[in-house]
Design a protein around this motif. Sequence first.
Motif, PDB file in Angstrom:
ATOM      1  N   ASN A  40      43.941  34.419  41.892  1.00  0.00           N
ATOM      2  CA  ASN A  40      42.501  34.176  42.200  1.00  0.00           C
ATOM      3  C   ASN A  40      41.397  35.091  41.388  1.00  0.00           C
ATOM      4  O   ASN A  40      41.469  36.292  41.476  1.00  0.00           O
ATOM      5  N   ILE A  41      40.783  34.457  40.387  1.00  0.00           N
ATOM      6  CA  ILE A  41      39.822  35.255  39.476  1.00  0.00           C
ATOM      7  C   ILE A  41      38.304  34.929  39.689  1.00  0.00           C
ATOM      8  O   ILE A  41      37.997  33.901  39.766  1.00  0.00           O
ATOM      9  N   LEU A  42      37.702  35.960  39.779  1.00  0.00           N
ATOM     10  CA  LEU A  42      36.256  35.919  39.452  1.00  0.00           C
ATOM     11  C   LEU A  42      35.636  36.063  38.187  1.00  0.00           C
ATOM     12  O   LEU A  42      36.122  37.194  37.422  1.00  0.00           O
ATOM     13  N   GLU A  43      34.964  35.028  37.425  1.00  0.00           N
ATOM     14  CA  GLU A  43      34.524  35.345  36.332  1.00  0.00           C
ATOM     15  C   GLU A  43      32.984  35.654  36.186  1.00  0.00           C
ATOM     16  O   GLU A  43      32.336  34.802  36.613  1.00  0.00           O
ATOM     17  N   LEU A  44      32.682  36.696  35.627  1.00  0.00           N
ATOM     18  CA  LEU A  44      31.254  36.924  35.419  1.00  0.00           C
ATOM     19  C   LEU A  44      30.789  36.523  34.163  1.00  0.00           C
ATOM     20  O   LEU A  44      31.222  37.038  32.950  1.00  0.00           O
TER      21      LEU A  44
END
Length: 249
Positions: A40-44
């Motif tokens: 699970n990745i959060l991309e800014l």
Amino acid sequence: MANFQNYSKYYDLLYKDKNYKEEVDYIIQVLKEFDSSAKNILELGSGSGSHAYFLSQNGFNITGIERSQSMVQESLQKKILNFKPIQADITDFEVNQEFDAVISLFHVISYLTHNDSLINCLRLVHKHLKPHGIFLFDFWYTPAVYSLKPETRIKRLEDESISVVRIAESTVHTLTNIVDVNFEVHIQDKKTSQTEVLKELHPMRHFSIPELDLLAKIAGFEILKSEEFLTKNEPSENTWGVCLILRKK
């Protein structure tokens, strides 16, 4: 700032020669090295979703934070699996989830030109990461900026309906470690021959490793590694883009 608000509809054309797959392959290599279980990745700064597309093809779930509503709309039109873009500023967002890893590419962090903004961003990343989670980002590297110096660049691209010419001219501010990049974009409609001219100012901050080390520690991170983006070489005065890998303490 309204960076990319005006020409977001031409963004993918301007960067159609950018190798997003290669960059995602690099990200996956780094994640395997430091957290092989990350899914699970959060991309800014998720932009038009090009990184998210290739990440999703490799089995990742991606949540994107993107300030530009028009860029969010561009990414939604691509119908990328397991990708949820959210319109928000990377210095002021809230997602009710902890992520295995956070990424920020294409020098998005260099748009944070003030210490307070960067610390706010780092603290939010810390809050949204699982224990010992990884934060990977690239940035403009100070030694290279002063060694190579920003150049005036002209880029010409076209598709079946429009031709685009983008001129980028830079002004260096040595006291603040900021480079003002002035974009002038000429878009010509091939059918009507009408031309639209867009102008945008993008202030970009460059960083040294010790500078980021101090700010990262303030926000509760430790540096695991710094390396040249993609090549994994040791950063040098010829390395414009450096990748920093942080771990949540």
